[in-house]
Scaffold this active site. Structure first.
Site, PDB file in Angstrom:
ATOM      1  N   LYS A   1     -17.841  19.909  22.658  1.00 27.71           N
ATOM      2  CA  LYS A   1     -18.273  21.106  21.939  1.00 27.71           C
ATOM      3  C   LYS A   1     -19.784  21.020  21.743  1.00 27.71           C
ATOM      4  CE  LYS A   1     -16.237  23.678  18.067  1.00 27.71           C
ATOM      5  NZ  LYS A   1     -15.504  23.475  16.804  1.00 27.71           N
TER       6      LYS A   1
HETATM    7  O1  G3P Z   1     -14.467  24.975  13.910  1.00 31.88           O
HETATM    8  C1  G3P Z   1     -15.205  26.121  13.903  1.00 31.88           C
HETATM    9  C2  G3P Z   1     -14.777  27.186  12.925  1.00 31.88           C
HETATM   10  O2  G3P Z   1     -13.420  27.488  13.086  1.00 31.88           O
HETATM   11  C3  G3P Z   1     -15.199  26.937  11.503  1.00 31.88           C
HETATM   12  O3  G3P Z   1     -14.549  27.778  10.601  1.00 31.88           O
HETATM   13  O4  G3P Z   1     -13.913  28.366   8.283  1.00 31.88           O
HETATM   14  O5  G3P Z   1     -15.794  26.725   8.680  1.00 31.88           O
HETATM   15  O6  G3P Z   1     -16.092  29.154   9.152  1.00 31.88           O
HETATM   16  P1  G3P Z   1     -15.133  28.026   9.105  1.00 31.88           P
END
Ligand code: G3P
Length: 229
Positions: A95
């Site tokens: 990633k």
């Molecule tokens: O892993 C990336 C993404 O899904 C992060 O989500 O909830 O931290 O905005 P969030």
């Protein structure tokens, strides 16, 4: 009579879980419905574990793509970290952030056959760049756009429309930063390939009060019959 041809059915939407907690991953993997895992530096920090150990353990449990994110911000160091992460298991997906260095690393890694997930995507232009860089996955963050008063799902609509215009694009739309089941349903309506979902939201997907009510009534009625199967 003319022969009729039927297009092969589209594969189902893939469900990844967005966590680095191995106990949650084991529980979800046991359902048979889990296709992959995504992690990020914040989730690794939350796990309190060493990235190489936790990614190795996740890859043992889930055969599908497991995203492990580089922490470096410059191209050369990203490639060095990617080599360390790739060596953990065959299903590690590297990633990288959507920056010029990240996309350069994406291009280099995907050219040698490594799966790359380009993360922190907040615009359709960024998603086009990731596709040109050969990303296996683009991760648009819907919840974080909603958080700043924009509509995250509009971005998914734009990216799916653009990618569908160019059949040569093989990059899969991996909807990230999902906060609720509605995000998932909207993404599926738009034909997004993958959703990475927090464990709490995956649990919500199963629930409906009428399911609970209906099952309770069936059990009461069944008990009255005195039968066993
Ligand atoms: O892993 C990336 C993404 O899904 C992060 O989500 O909830 O931290 O905005 P969030």
């Amino acid at each position: 009579m003319l022969a009729t041809t039927t297009a092969p059915p589209e594969p189902n939407m893939k469900f990844f879980v967005d966590t680095a907690e191995i106990s949650e991953i084991r529980e979800l993997a046991a359902t048979g419905l889990l296709d992959g895992v995504t992690t990020n530096p914040s989730l690794i920090a939350k796990s309190g574990r060493k990235i190489t150990e936790v990614i190795a353990e996740i890859c043992d449990v889930v055969p599908g793509p497991v995203s492990a994110e580089v922490a470096a911000t410059d191209y050369k160091e990203m490639l060095r970290e990617a080599a360390v992460l790739k060596a953990i298991a065959k299903n590690v997906t590297i990633k990288v952030p959507l920056t010029p260095d990240g996309l350069r690393a994406c291009h280099a890694l995907s050219s040698e056959g490594t799966m790359v997930n380009v993360t922190l995507c907040f615009s359709a232009a960024q998603a086009l760049l990731a596709a040109k860089a050969g990303a296996s996955f683009i991760s648009p963050f819907v919840g974080r756009l909603d958080d700043i008063g924009m509509n995250g799902m509009d971005l998914i609509a734009d990216i799916t429309q653009i990618y569908n215009n160019y059949p040569a694009i093989k990059t899969e739309v991996l909807v990230a930063s999902i906060r609720n089941p509605i995000h998932l349903i909207e993404a599926a309506k738009m034909g997004a390939d993958v959703a990475t979902i927090p464990p709490s939201v995956i649990k919500q997907l199963y629930s409906h009060p009428l399911t609970d009510k209906g099952l309770a009534a069936f059990l009461v009625d069944w008990a009255k019959t005195g039968q066993t199967i």
